[in-house]
Write a protein that holds these residues in place. Structure first.
Motif, short mmCIF file in Angstrom:
data_model
loop_
_atom_site.label_atom_id
_atom_site.label_comp_id
_atom_site.label_asym_id
_atom_site.label_seq_id
_atom_site.Cartn_x
_atom_site.Cartn_y
_atom_site.Cartn_z
N ASP A 42 11.18 54.23 59.30
CA ASP A 42 9.72 54.43 59.66
C ASP A 42 9.67 53.04 60.46
OD1 ASP A 42 9.40 57.06 59.17
OD2 ASP A 42 8.53 56.60 57.21
N LEU A 43 10.16 52.06 59.91
CA LEU A 43 9.79 50.57 60.81
C LEU A 43 10.20 50.87 62.19
CD1 LEU A 43 10.99 48.19 58.06
CD2 LEU A 43 8.54 48.49 58.96
N ARG A 44 11.38 51.30 62.61
CA ARG A 44 11.79 51.43 63.81
C ARG A 44 10.91 52.57 64.59
NH1 ARG A 44 18.28 51.56 62.65
NH2 ARG A 44 18.56 49.27 62.34
N ARG A 45 10.72 53.79 63.83
CA ARG A 45 9.90 54.68 64.56
C ARG A 45 8.29 54.21 64.82
NH1 ARG A 45 11.70 60.08 63.35
NH2 ARG A 45 9.51 60.64 63.72
N ASP A 81 10.83 63.78 67.45
CA ASP A 81 11.39 64.95 66.89
C ASP A 81 12.81 65.29 67.08
OD1 ASP A 81 8.88 65.38 65.81
OD2 ASP A 81 8.32 66.89 67.38
N LEU A 82 13.29 64.61 68.00
CA LEU A 82 14.85 64.74 68.34
C LEU A 82 15.67 63.80 67.33
CD1 LEU A 82 14.64 64.81 72.29
CD2 LEU A 82 14.77 66.83 70.74
N LEU A 83 14.89 63.01 66.76
CA LEU A 83 15.88 61.84 65.85
C LEU A 83 16.22 62.69 64.42
CD1 LEU A 83 13.93 58.79 66.41
CD2 LEU A 83 16.19 59.35 67.19
N ALA A 87 23.09 55.28 69.48
CA ALA A 87 23.15 56.28 70.33
C ALA A 87 22.01 57.40 70.39
CB ALA A 87 24.42 57.19 69.83
N ASP A 88 21.40 57.25 69.13
CA ASP A 88 20.20 58.16 69.11
C ASP A 88 19.00 57.65 70.04
OD1 ASP A 88 21.12 59.88 67.08
OD2 ASP A 88 20.29 58.68 65.33
#
Length: 152
Positions: free
Chosen positions: A48-51, A73-75, A84-85
């Motif tokens: 969630d830090l990255r999000r 939502d695609l993660l 890559a994500d």
């Protein structure tokens, strides 16, 4: 703290620089999904830090929260997103960013003239938009949006 315990909302706020209220708002918007520990406290995954960092950066680029949520939502659930994500998301945003850059370049290059609002509120606008011709092209600053005077 053990890795599987997750981050408290305060720890997440300290790491991201966001206010706790902002984190709760992003949670309500479906951008992050904490769980509750045995004591009922929110716990957040380290991913969630990255999000949240992505949310803050994407907002600076002018993306809306629904656009950001659609990409998040695609993660994958349950694992930290990979390079890559994030690459797939950046590719999806590239066209939008290119269009924004083109619009901003046009704006920069035309700051000394009419932006094509069609208001005719200034005498000079009659020179750039005689007879309010921009109005027939639709709403908004038509010439800034790419329309050209004299084109159908």
């Amino acid at each position: 703290m053990a890795l599987n315990e997750g981050l408290s909302i305060g720890a997440l706020a300290a790491r991201t620089g966001l206010a706790v209220s902002a984190i709760r708002y992003y949670e309500a918007q479906g951008l992050i999904s904490p769980w509750r520990n045995a004591g009922g406290q929110r716990r957040f995954a380290r991913a969630d830090l990255r999000r949240l960092s992505f949310v803050m950066i994407a907002q600076q680029f002018g993306f809306t929260l629904p656009e950001i949520r659609a990409q998040l939502d695609l993660l994958p659930d349950g694992r930290t997103p990979t390079k890559a994500d994030w690459g797939r998301i950046s590719t999806a945003f590239r066209d939008h960013l290119d269009a924004r850059i083109e619009t901003l370049t046009r704006l920069r290059d035309n700051l000394d003239g009419c932006i094509g609002c069609g208001c005719l509120s200034l005498e000079a606008c009659a020179l750039y938009n005689p007879g309010d011709g921009a109005r027939s092209k639709g709403q908004g600053p038509r010439y800034l949006m790419g329309d050209r005077p004299g084109e159908p």
